[in-house]
Scaffold this motif. Structure first.
Motif, PDB file in Angstrom:
ATOM      1  N   SER B  51       0.809  -1.271  -0.156  1.00 19.45           N
ATOM      2  CA  SER B  51      -0.073  -0.042  -0.169  1.00 19.45           C
ATOM      3  C   SER B  51       0.765   1.226   0.063  1.00 19.45           C
ATOM      4  O   SER B  51       0.184   2.314  -0.032  1.00 19.45           O
ATOM      5  CB  SER B  51      -0.745   0.149   1.323  1.00 19.45           C
ATOM      6  N   LYS B  54       0.561   3.869  -3.104  1.00 16.96           N
ATOM      7  CA  LYS B  54      -0.556   4.552  -3.061  1.00 16.96           C
ATOM      8  C   LYS B  54      -0.473   5.778  -1.980  1.00 16.96           C
ATOM      9  O   LYS B  54      -0.792   7.152  -2.274  1.00 16.96           O
ATOM     10  CB  LYS B  54      -1.623   3.712  -2.708  1.00 16.96           C
ATOM     11  N   MET B  55       0.149   5.391  -0.926  1.00 23.41           N
ATOM     12  CA  MET B  55      -0.157   6.408   0.223  1.00 23.41           C
ATOM     13  C   MET B  55       1.020   7.579  -0.046  1.00 23.41           C
ATOM     14  O   MET B  55       0.780   8.511   0.824  1.00 23.41           O
ATOM     15  CB  MET B  55       0.296   5.932   1.402  1.00 23.41           C
ATOM     16  N   GLU B  59       1.861   5.813  -7.530  1.00 22.49           N
ATOM     17  CA  GLU B  59       1.543   4.773  -8.081  1.00 22.49           C
ATOM     18  C   GLU B  59       1.948   4.934  -9.570  1.00 22.49           C
ATOM     19  O   GLU B  59       1.766   5.920 -10.231  1.00 22.49           O
ATOM     20  CB  GLU B  59       0.081   4.536  -7.953  1.00 22.49           C
ATOM     21  N   ARG B 224     -10.452  11.078  10.282  1.00 20.08           N
ATOM     22  CA  ARG B 224     -10.837  10.612   8.932  1.00 20.08           C
ATOM     23  C   ARG B 224      -9.905  11.160   7.994  1.00 20.08           C
ATOM     24  O   ARG B 224      -9.744  10.916   6.765  1.00 20.08           O
ATOM     25  CB  ARG B 224     -12.331  10.603   8.674  1.00 20.08           C
ATOM     26  N   THR B 227      -6.909   9.016   7.088  1.00 21.20           N
ATOM     27  CA  THR B 227      -7.277   7.941   6.217  1.00 21.20           C
ATOM     28  C   THR B 227      -7.396   8.597   4.680  1.00 21.20           C
ATOM     29  O   THR B 227      -7.043   8.085   3.793  1.00 21.20           O
ATOM     30  CB  THR B 227      -8.590   7.124   6.296  1.00 21.20           C
ATOM     31  N   LEU B 228      -8.047   9.702   4.654  1.00 20.03           N
ATOM     32  CA  LEU B 228      -8.354  10.463   3.519  1.00 20.03           C
ATOM     33  C   LEU B 228      -7.045  10.952   2.811  1.00 20.03           C
ATOM     34  O   LEU B 228      -6.832  10.818   1.696  1.00 20.03           O
ATOM     35  CB  LEU B 228      -9.208  11.837   3.698  1.00 20.03           C
ATOM     36  N   LEU B 230      -4.229   9.570   2.974  1.00 23.63           N
ATOM     37  CA  LEU B 230      -3.469   8.458   2.658  1.00 23.63           C
ATOM     38  C   LEU B 230      -3.960   8.087   1.262  1.00 23.63           C
ATOM     39  O   LEU B 230      -3.369   7.361   0.615  1.00 23.63           O
ATOM     40  CB  LEU B 230      -3.308   7.367   3.766  1.00 23.63           C
ATOM     41  N   ASP B 231      -5.226   7.961   1.107  1.00 20.02           N
ATOM     42  CA  ASP B 231      -6.005   7.618   0.049  1.00 20.02           C
ATOM     43  C   ASP B 231      -5.742   8.538  -1.054  1.00 20.02           C
ATOM     44  O   ASP B 231      -5.373   7.838  -2.230  1.00 20.02           O
ATOM     45  CB  ASP B 231      -7.372   7.560   0.300  1.00 20.02           C
ATOM     46  N   LYS B 232      -5.540   9.759  -0.727  1.00 18.14           N
ATOM     47  CA  LYS B 232      -5.145  10.482  -1.871  1.00 18.14           C
ATOM     48  C   LYS B 232      -3.316  10.707  -2.095  1.00 18.14           C
ATOM     49  O   LYS B 232      -2.931  11.322  -2.951  1.00 18.14           O
ATOM     50  CB  LYS B 232      -5.526  12.111  -1.599  1.00 18.14           C
TER      51      LYS B 232
END
Lengths: 329, 264
Positions: B51, B54-55, B59, B224, B227-228, B230-232
């Motif tokens: 992962s 992505k973090m 990618e 949150r 998490t947000l 890291l997703d971006k």
């Protein structure tokens, strides 16, 4: 094939491979002579033994996810509890997470031990019609670590499938560790004779988790394992004080629903985060019985229904294809 | 294997349980050390579920080869934050790495031996959950380099703590020192009424640390925005000043910076 020895050189083709003793990696390996001259055994005889052992198990379901901590074990345990509310059904749960077995705690069976009988290991019964098996039952203390490499884990899974005396089961649910490695390959290989109805795939909504889950779906496709559907766990959180919902793991790319659509897989539903679920798991209770008013229970029962109807369809389809009725008598 | 001899500190992020935030913590520690002016490398040995790319929003980037070996992918222009992951070697992001142990071990040996990190202050190693091939291989390969130790990540609930106990035994058996335990996802503040709910119970990590006489490094609340980001693939440290999770993370990073001062 389970045939690469622990101490083999890198890129060893495996002792059972056609290339054994002939591949470039075999140059200089002390066993090269043995590998190239010995006859190949063919398929592992355990596959047939497992087929016979599990011939009285109607449905076999795997619970998978590429990502850890998304709720595989929670889902497996509660799927089992939900199915077991029908007292005429017999349910079995097999935990193949060798390094991190959490099933005994979630099912409230910590500290139990398994007994050896003439016909194999007898599983631990958590209800009259719900039996389970986990490596947790074989460890002396909760601090014991299982520091095993892949080959040894696969051997343990083979034993679990071959030697546990489930008797007759309507459903065998298999809880897996995250990833696409030894444990998963062992299951696919050893159950190739007995057959698997399909896999339930669990994810959380955020992209970091979906990335890993897409890999798991690819794994299922590569190994021709049917996918029952995708469950999204921890979708939103309902505050116990103000009862308003908020999102902890934001679905930045549309969540599991969007992923299921894109990949052409079935979406089974989403489950909210409810602190009482985590608490029930810690205490080894079933949240379906403990907190029947939770919105998670309604959502969950919906998913269970879909899994059951898939399994019934699956058996019908297999019967139509093979032209013979499955005899479970 | 001599590429690692120019690395001052090696820290391994471990957990018996999946999804407790190993990668999240590894990324935040890396970013924190980088912000403190250190030269940091992050190695992702989770081969089946990488992962880290992505973090960091990396990618699709490729690894380049030089005469010394593989060059890590750098996050910044100054090349003070390098990342290596199997994610960079995959043709397609969705490709599954369906490998058994021996192949994973060979890959990890390459990662530890062939990556040209140059002079690093810290190398952080992010691992998959469990106590199996990846972990045994990393420990075996690192033994000669006296790693600073392992950071164990857990969430507070008993189900996770149960698995992390086994990981502690693993550290003891393989002779790797334990730097401490981090309790992640320790409570969530409702954005509507500010009520703090302990979704995954509370205090499990601290109790475990006390029982086993290892340092407790702190608890990180659920945020949150974390998490947000890291997703971006955003830098959480820069995008969310003032977050309570950030304060907890900064405290954590200070502990690791202190490791560097202890040495001459």
């Amino acid at each position: 094939m389970e045939s690469v020895p622990e101490n083999a050189p890198e890129h060893c083709p495996g002792t059972q491979s056609e290339l054994a003793g002939k591949a470039s990696a075999c140059e200089g390996c002390p066993n090269q002579g043995v590998c190239s001259s010995l006859p190949k055994l063919g398929p592992d005889p355990a596959i047939e033994e497992i087929r016979q052992k599990l011939s009285k198990v109607k449905h076999k379901i795997l619970v998978l996810s590429g990502k850890g901590g998304v709720g595989k074990s929670t889902l497996t345990a509660h799927l089992a509890h939900a199915l077991a509310t029908d007292e005429s059904k017999q349910i079995g749960v097999l935990d193949v997470d060798i390094c991190g077995p959490s099933m005994p705690r979630i099912m409230g069976a910590e500290g139990e031990t398994v007994h050896q009988s003439g016909s194999g290991w007898s599983p631990v019964y958590v209800r009259d019609n719900l039996a389970m098996m986990s490596i947790g039952f074989l460890l002396g203390s909760p601090d014991d670590a299982v520091i095993w490499r892949g080959a040894k884990k696969s051997g343990m899974i083979k034993q679990f499938l071959r030697d546990v005396d489930w008797e007759e089961l309507d459903y065998l649910l298999v809880d897996t560790p995250p990833g696409t490695s030894d444990e998963h390959l062992a299951l696919i290989q050893f159950l190739s004779g007995a057959g698997i109805d399909g896999a339930v795939i669990v994810t959380t909504p955020q992209e970091v988790s979906l990335t890993d889950v897409r890999k798991e779906i690819n794994f299922c496709r590569k190994t021709s394992l049917p996918i029952i559907g995708i469950v999204e766990n921890m979708s939103d959180f309902i505050c116990p004080k103000c009862h308003k919902s908020s999102v902890i793991f934001p679905p930045t790319t549309g969540g599991a629903l969007k992923m299921a659509e894109t990949l052409g897989e079935k979406f089974l539903g989403s489950l909210p985060l409810d602190p009482r679920i985590a608490k029930c798991c810690d205490e080894g209770k079933s949240f379906i019985e403990e907190v029947p008013d939770s919105p998670a229970v309604t959502a969950f029962m919906n998913i269970v229904e879909k899994v059951v109807s898939y399994c019934n369809e699956f058996v019908k389809k297999t019967e139509a294809e093979t032209g013979e009725a499955m005899d479970f008598s | 294997m001599n590429h690692l001899s120019s690395v001052k500190h090696v820290i391994i992020v471990l957990s018996g349980k999946g999804g407790v935030g190993k990668s999240t913590m590894a990324v935040q520690i890396t970013l924190g050390l980088h912000a403190a002016g250190k030269k940091v490398g992050l190695l992702d040995v989770d081969l089946c579920g990488p992962s880290i790319p992505k973090m960091f929003n990396l990618e699709g980037r490729d690894i380049h080869q030089c005469s010394e070996g593989w060059l890590p992918v750098y996050v910044d222009k100054e090349q003070r934050l390098g990342v290596m992951s199997i994610g960079f070697l995959l043709q397609d992001l969705d490709d599954a790495v369906v490998w058994r142990g021996p192949k994973k071990n060979a890959m990890i040996k390459q990662f530890l031996g062939d990556v040209y990190w140059q002079d690093l202050d810290y190398l952080i190693i992010d691992t998959p959950p469990g106590t199996s091939d990846e972990h045994i291989s990393v420990m075996e390969a690192l033994r000669a380099y006296n790693p600073d130790g392992a950071v164990l990540v857990t969430t507070p609930q008993a189900v996770a703590v149960g698995d992390v106990r086994r990981e502690l035994t693993f550290c003891r058996k393989t002779g790797i020192p334990v730097v401490g335990i981090i309790e992640n996802m320790s409570g969530y503040v409702c954005p509507h009424c500010s009520e703090c709910t302990n979704i995954f119970s509370k205090g499990g990590g601290k109790a475990l640390a006390q029982q086993n006489n290892v340092p407790f490094l702190g608890s990180i609340p659920i945020d949150r925005h974390l998490t947000l980001s890291l997703d971006k693939g955003e830098n959480f440290l820069e995008s969310n000043p003032g977050s309570p999770a950030l304060a907890a993370i900064n405290n954590l990073v200070k502990r690791f910076i202190a490791l560097d001062k202890d040495l001459p």
